[in-house]
Design a protein around this motif. Structure first.
Motif, PDB file in Angstrom:
ATOM      1  N   LEU A  25       1.204  -1.284   0.115  1.00 38.53           N
ATOM      2  CA  LEU A  25       0.445  -0.226   0.053  1.00 38.53           C
ATOM      3  C   LEU A  25       1.116   1.228  -0.157  1.00 38.53           C
ATOM      4  N   THR A  99      -7.056  -4.825   4.337  1.00 40.04           N
ATOM      5  CA  THR A  99      -6.869  -3.539   4.049  1.00 40.04           C
ATOM      6  C   THR A  99      -7.007  -3.800   2.168  1.00 40.04           C
ATOM      7  N   LEU A 103      -9.876  -2.440   0.153  1.00 33.27           N
ATOM      8  CA  LEU A 103      -9.632  -1.413  -1.126  1.00 33.27           C
ATOM      9  C   LEU A 103      -9.359  -1.818  -2.609  1.00 33.27           C
ATOM     10  N   ALA A 108      -6.523   3.021  -3.594  1.00 31.96           N
ATOM     11  CA  ALA A 108      -5.788   3.808  -2.465  1.00 31.96           C
ATOM     12  C   ALA A 108      -5.536   4.831  -2.751  1.00 31.96           C
ATOM     13  N   HIS A 112      -5.647   6.080   2.599  1.00 27.75           N
ATOM     14  CA  HIS A 112      -5.519   5.241   3.054  1.00 27.75           C
ATOM     15  C   HIS A 112      -4.000   5.376   3.471  1.00 27.75           C
TER      16      HIS A 112
END
Length: 248
Positions: A25, A99, A103, A108, A112
């Motif tokens: 991420l 997460t 997402l 994202a 986030h």
């Protein structure tokens, strides 16, 4: 093309005999898949960058396939303590898997990224992990477009309580509407106040919140029901937490 990103490892899987593929991420590029060659080798200089929850800077080569290949990386925060403690690892794994599953790649963004980073930091700092995850669940609902309606009846708009929670409707309903909803969940005034607080609370501003066991159980029941009804995810990490008796 070489791309430099800051990212958090939210998923790691073996690839072949010596490699790993991780999902990051990132701060600016959404979710990104990265091949880390040799990460399974004992003396690999990149092995630590493939560990779950690692926050680092990654220099990637990205072609047309969408999957990047790690060229170089530096750890910013290893979150080693989250991997060494069984309970903390379970909570952090749930946050990471939630997460990843909730997402989409193109949804994202920086917000986030910083919410997850703050969630992991709060767990590592020793804040109540159940409360940390409850607040993060609320953030996930919000970021996914399913923020619950908690200030007024989701059916008629009445702002006068008492209220019950109707998960599939995505919010609370008043006593008049609740008479026609047998599956509505009772929620006390204290629990509702905290749910309203959690719905607005940025993870980066989370302090120590003391909640009685009874109220904590109410909140966990409400949020678990909302997550199931609105997102419908079946997460292995959540099942493990349930087995440990950590979340309802």
């Amino acid at each position: 093309m070489l791309v430099r990103v800051e990212g958090i490892v939210i998923r790691s899987m073996d690839y072949g005999e010596n490699h790993k593929i991780v999902t990051l991420l990132t701060n600016e590029c959404g979710k990104a898949g990265v091949l880390i060659r040799g990460a399974k080798k004992v003396r690999s200089k990149h092995a630590s960058l493939a560990q779950p929850f690692t926050y680092g800077e990654f220099l990637l080569f990205r072609g047309n396939s969408g999957l990047g290949t790690l060229n170089h990386g530096e750890i910013i925060q290893s979150h080693h303590d989250l991997r060494m403690d069984l309970d903390l690892a379970a909570y952090a794994s749930y946050a990471a898997e939630l997460t990843d599953r909730a997402l989409q790649d193109d949804e994202a963004g920086s917000y986030h990224f910083h919410q997850l980073l703050a969630c992991l930091a709060a767990l590592q700092e020793g804040k109540d992990p159940g409360i940390v995850l409850n607040v993060y669940e609320m953030r996930i609902l919000d970021m996914s477009g399913y923020a619950p309606v908690l200030e007024q009846c989701v059916h008629c708009g009445n702002v006068v309580g008492p209220f019950k929670l109707l998960p599939h409707a995505g919010g609370v309903i008043c006593s008049r509407c609740a008479s026609r909803a047998s599956d509505a969940i009772p929620v006390s005034e204290n629990a509702l106040k905290l749910l309203r607080l959690f719905s607005k609370l940025d993870m980066r501003r989370l302090g120590n919140i003391n909640v009685s066991l009874h109220t904590k159980t109410e909140i966990q029941t409400c949020l678990s029901s909302l997550m199931d009804a609105q997102l419908g995810l079946r997460l292995k990490s959540k099942q493990f937490l349930d087995q440990l008796g950590k979340l309802n």
